[in-house]
Each structure stands twice: as structure tokens, then as C-alpha cells.
Design a protein around this motif. Structure first.
Motif, PDB file in Angstrom:
ATOM      1  N   LEU A   1       0.681  -1.243  -0.086  1.00 47.32           N
ATOM      2  CA  LEU A   1       0.045   0.085   0.084  1.00 47.32           C
ATOM      3  C   LEU A   1       1.039   1.449   0.098  1.00 47.32           C
ATOM      4  CD1 LEU A   1      -2.879   1.360   0.023  1.00 47.32           C
ATOM      5  CD2 LEU A   1      -2.543   1.125   2.610  1.00 47.32           C
ATOM      6  N   VAL A   2       1.973   1.125   0.820  1.00 46.83           N
ATOM      7  CA  VAL A   2       2.832   2.545   0.781  1.00 46.83           C
ATOM      8  C   VAL A   2       3.557   2.496  -0.582  1.00 46.83           C
ATOM      9  CG1 VAL A   2       4.895   3.296   1.915  1.00 46.83           C
ATOM     10  CG2 VAL A   2       3.169   2.526   3.455  1.00 46.83           C
ATOM     11  N   LEU A   3       3.873   1.376  -1.034  1.00 45.15           N
ATOM     12  CA  LEU A   3       4.550   1.531  -2.320  1.00 45.15           C
ATOM     13  C   LEU A   3       3.549   2.081  -3.493  1.00 45.15           C
ATOM     14  CD1 LEU A   3       6.832  -1.536  -2.438  1.00 45.15           C
ATOM     15  CD2 LEU A   3       7.481   0.639  -2.145  1.00 45.15           C
ATOM     16  N   VAL A   4       2.301   1.573  -3.543  1.00 45.42           N
ATOM     17  CA  VAL A   4       1.518   2.155  -4.465  1.00 45.42           C
ATOM     18  C   VAL A   4       1.242   3.765  -4.332  1.00 45.42           C
ATOM     19  CG1 VAL A   4      -1.115   1.944  -5.015  1.00 45.42           C
ATOM     20  CG2 VAL A   4       0.309  -0.063  -4.688  1.00 45.42           C
ATOM     21  N   VAL A   5       1.057   4.094  -3.002  1.00 45.39           N
ATOM     22  CA  VAL A   5       0.809   5.545  -2.873  1.00 45.39           C
ATOM     23  C   VAL A   5       2.276   6.278  -3.186  1.00 45.39           C
ATOM     24  CG1 VAL A   5       0.661   7.360  -0.984  1.00 45.39           C
ATOM     25  CG2 VAL A   5      -0.896   5.305  -0.994  1.00 45.39           C
ATOM     26  N   LEU A   6       3.350   5.868  -2.903  1.00 40.29           N
ATOM     27  CA  LEU A   6       4.645   6.651  -3.484  1.00 40.29           C
ATOM     28  C   LEU A   6       4.693   6.485  -4.871  1.00 40.29           C
ATOM     29  CD1 LEU A   6       7.195   5.406  -0.676  1.00 40.29           C
ATOM     30  CD2 LEU A   6       5.989   7.716  -0.999  1.00 40.29           C
ATOM     31  N   SER A   7       4.286   5.511  -5.651  1.00 40.60           N
ATOM     32  CA  SER A   7       4.169   5.473  -7.083  1.00 40.60           C
ATOM     33  C   SER A   7       3.123   6.359  -7.730  1.00 40.60           C
ATOM     34  CB  SER A   7       3.970   3.961  -7.322  1.00 40.60           C
ATOM     35  OG  SER A   7       4.913   3.122  -7.242  1.00 40.60           O
ATOM     36  N   LEU A   8       2.133   6.403  -7.131  1.00 42.60           N
ATOM     37  CA  LEU A   8       1.024   7.325  -7.507  1.00 42.60           C
ATOM     38  C   LEU A   8       1.503   8.768  -7.506  1.00 42.60           C
ATOM     39  CD1 LEU A   8      -2.199   5.674  -6.369  1.00 42.60           C
ATOM     40  CD2 LEU A   8      -1.498   5.997  -8.867  1.00 42.60           C
ATOM     41  N   ILE A   9       2.095   9.255  -6.333  1.00 40.79           N
ATOM     42  CA  ILE A   9       2.867  10.536  -6.051  1.00 40.79           C
ATOM     43  C   ILE A   9       3.881  10.635  -7.239  1.00 40.79           C
ATOM     44  CG2 ILE A   9       4.139  11.998  -4.485  1.00 40.79           C
ATOM     45  CD1 ILE A   9       2.568  10.420  -2.202  1.00 40.79           C
ATOM     46  N   PHE A  10       4.709   9.982  -7.420  1.00 37.86           N
ATOM     47  CA  PHE A  10       5.996  10.031  -8.397  1.00 37.86           C
ATOM     48  C   PHE A  10       5.177  10.362  -9.738  1.00 37.86           C
ATOM     49  CE2 PHE A  10       8.665   8.088 -11.479  1.00 37.86           C
ATOM     50  CZ  PHE A  10       9.712   8.962 -11.210  1.00 37.86           C
ATOM     51  N   ILE A  11       4.225   9.514 -10.231  1.00 36.31           N
ATOM     52  CA  ILE A  11       3.603   9.428 -11.647  1.00 36.31           C
ATOM     53  C   ILE A  11       2.887  10.776 -11.687  1.00 36.31           C
ATOM     54  CG2 ILE A  11       1.596   8.799 -12.881  1.00 36.31           C
ATOM     55  CD1 ILE A  11       2.420   6.026 -11.674  1.00 36.31           C
ATOM     56  N   PHE A  12       2.303  11.328 -10.942  1.00 39.57           N
ATOM     57  CA  PHE A  12       1.346  12.595 -10.804  1.00 39.57           C
ATOM     58  C   PHE A  12       2.211  13.876 -10.605  1.00 39.57           C
ATOM     59  CE2 PHE A  12      -2.107   9.472 -10.361  1.00 39.57           C
ATOM     60  CZ  PHE A  12      -2.740   9.711 -11.602  1.00 39.57           C
ATOM     61  N   GLU A  13       3.396  13.539 -10.125  1.00 38.43           N
ATOM     62  CA  GLU A  13       4.271  14.792  -9.923  1.00 38.43           C
ATOM     63  C   GLU A  13       5.068  15.144 -11.351  1.00 38.43           C
ATOM     64  OE1 GLU A  13       5.097  17.174  -7.609  1.00 38.43           O
ATOM     65  OE2 GLU A  13       3.397  16.466  -6.374  1.00 38.43           O
ATOM     66  N   ASN A  14       5.266  13.954 -12.329  1.00 38.44           N
ATOM     67  CA  ASN A  14       5.844  14.290 -13.335  1.00 38.44           C
ATOM     68  C   ASN A  14       4.792  14.245 -14.487  1.00 38.44           C
ATOM     69  OD1 ASN A  14       8.803  13.645 -12.856  1.00 38.44           O
ATOM     70  ND2 ASN A  14       7.871  12.087 -11.703  1.00 38.44           N
TER      71      ASN A  14
ATOM     72  N   LEU B   1       4.296  12.209 -19.670  1.00 45.72           N
ATOM     73  CA  LEU B   1       5.140  11.497 -18.840  1.00 45.72           C
ATOM     74  C   LEU B   1       4.362  10.470 -17.990  1.00 45.72           C
ATOM     75  CD1 LEU B   1       8.033  10.416 -18.268  1.00 45.72           C
ATOM     76  CD2 LEU B   1       8.534  12.091 -16.699  1.00 45.72           C
ATOM     77  N   TRP B   2       3.298  11.133 -17.048  1.00 42.17           N
ATOM     78  CA  TRP B   2       2.483  10.423 -16.079  1.00 42.17           C
ATOM     79  C   TRP B   2       1.740   9.290 -16.598  1.00 42.17           C
ATOM     80  CZ3 TRP B   2      -2.625   9.903 -16.106  1.00 42.17           C
ATOM     81  CH2 TRP B   2      -3.643  10.682 -17.105  1.00 42.17           C
ATOM     82  N   LEU B   3       1.401   9.551 -17.820  1.00 41.06           N
ATOM     83  CA  LEU B   3       0.800   8.400 -18.786  1.00 41.06           C
ATOM     84  C   LEU B   3       1.386   7.252 -18.968  1.00 41.06           C
ATOM     85  CD1 LEU B   3      -2.168   7.606 -19.859  1.00 41.06           C
ATOM     86  CD2 LEU B   3      -1.733   8.813 -22.000  1.00 41.06           C
TER      87      LEU B   3
ATOM     88  N   LEU C   1       4.185   6.539 -17.606  1.00 42.06           N
ATOM     89  CA  LEU C   1       4.603   5.949 -16.107  1.00 42.06           C
ATOM     90  C   LEU C   1       3.379   4.877 -15.651  1.00 42.06           C
ATOM     91  CD1 LEU C   1       6.436   8.919 -14.406  1.00 42.06           C
ATOM     92  CD2 LEU C   1       7.359   6.646 -15.317  1.00 42.06           C
ATOM     93  N   LEU C   2       2.366   5.383 -15.633  1.00 42.45           N
ATOM     94  CA  LEU C   2       1.025   4.759 -15.269  1.00 42.45           C
ATOM     95  C   LEU C   2       1.031   3.409 -16.035  1.00 42.45           C
ATOM     96  CD1 LEU C   2      -1.359   4.880 -13.230  1.00 42.45           C
ATOM     97  CD2 LEU C   2      -2.523   5.767 -14.751  1.00 42.45           C
ATOM     98  N   GLY C   3       1.145   3.569 -17.333  1.00 42.67           N
ATOM     99  CA  GLY C   3       0.964   2.485 -18.234  1.00 42.67           C
ATOM    100  C   GLY C   3       2.061   1.403 -17.845  1.00 42.67           C
ATOM    101  N   MET C   4       3.125   1.613 -17.609  1.00 45.61           N
ATOM    102  CA  MET C   4       4.138   0.865 -17.166  1.00 45.61           C
ATOM    103  C   MET C   4       3.913   0.192 -15.887  1.00 45.61           C
ATOM    104  SD  MET C   4       6.350   0.346 -19.478  1.00 45.61           S
ATOM    105  CE  MET C   4       4.957   0.367 -20.805  1.00 45.61           C
ATOM    106  N   GLY C   5       3.335   0.930 -14.897  1.00 46.82           N
ATOM    107  CA  GLY C   5       2.977   0.384 -13.871  1.00 46.82           C
ATOM    108  C   GLY C   5       1.818  -0.511 -13.771  1.00 46.82           C
ATOM    109  N   VAL C   6       0.907  -0.411 -14.608  1.00 46.52           N
ATOM    110  CA  VAL C   6      -0.231  -1.224 -14.754  1.00 46.52           C
ATOM    111  C   VAL C   6       0.457  -2.516 -15.483  1.00 46.52           C
ATOM    112  CG1 VAL C   6      -2.373  -1.711 -15.951  1.00 46.52           C
ATOM    113  CG2 VAL C   6      -2.066   0.439 -14.946  1.00 46.52           C
ATOM    114  N   ILE C   7       1.253  -2.382 -16.541  1.00 51.18           N
ATOM    115  CA  ILE C   7       1.861  -3.368 -16.943  1.00 51.18           C
ATOM    116  C   ILE C   7       2.559  -4.310 -15.969  1.00 51.18           C
ATOM    117  CG2 ILE C   7       3.549  -4.206 -18.743  1.00 51.18           C
ATOM    118  CD1 ILE C   7       2.579  -2.164 -20.537  1.00 51.18           C
TER     119      ILE C   7
END
Length: 84
Positions: free
Chosen positions: A31-44, A61-63, A65-71
Motif C-alpha cells: 500500500l505504501v509503495l502504491v501511494v509513493l508510485s502514484l505521487i511520483f507519477i502525478f508529479e511528473n 510522462l505520467w501516462l 509511467l502509469l501504463g508501465m506500472g499497470v503492465i
């Protein structure tokens, strides 16, 4: 009078347990890693150029990063389901 319990120790009637039982250290870490990943994605949020084998695509870039996270999550889920 006491409540009926099943042989697993849970109360009859669909009782699922407390939040402490559900929130294990592994789930908390994920859960912490998902939250940090989302913060990183939406900051870029700037636009970037990405090369997909031959074509060059311009996208936020956020799109990408989000796509790679989902994959990555789908690949992880596939490998975890094959272990069982």
C-alpha cells in the motif's frame, strides 16, 4: 449466552475479522509503495517523446509511467497466480 463460532474461531454469520487481521506487514508495504508510485507519477506531468520500436510518440510522462506500472502489476499478478 455466547455467540456461535465455527471451528475456525470466527463468529457465525459472515464475520470477516478486524482491520488488524487484514492489514498485514506485506499488505502495508504494498500500500505504501502504491501511494509513493502514484505521487511520483502525478508529479511528473510534462510531455515527453517515447520511442516504441520504430514510431516516436509524444505523450504526458505520467501516462507512460502509469501504463508501465499497470503492465508491471499485471505481470506480477500473472506470476503470482502461476505459483499457486
Amino acid at each position: 449466552m455466547t455467540a456461535k463460532t465455527s471451528h475456525s474461531g470466527r463468529k457465525a454469520g459472515g464475520y470477516r475479522g478486524s482491520l488488524g487481521e487484514w492489514l498485514t506487514p506485506a499488505r502495508t508495504t504494498v500500500l505504501v509503495l502504491v501511494v509513493l508510485s502514484l505521487i511520483f507519477i502525478f508529479e511528473n506531468t510534462r510531455t515527453t517523446e517515447i520511442r516504441l520500436l520504430v514510431p516516436e510518440v509524444t505523450m504526458p510522462l505520467w501516462l507512460a509511467l502509469l501504463g508501465m506500472g499497470v503492465i508491471g502489476a499485471l505481470c506480477g499478478a500473472l506470476f503470482m497466480s502461476r505459483r499457486r
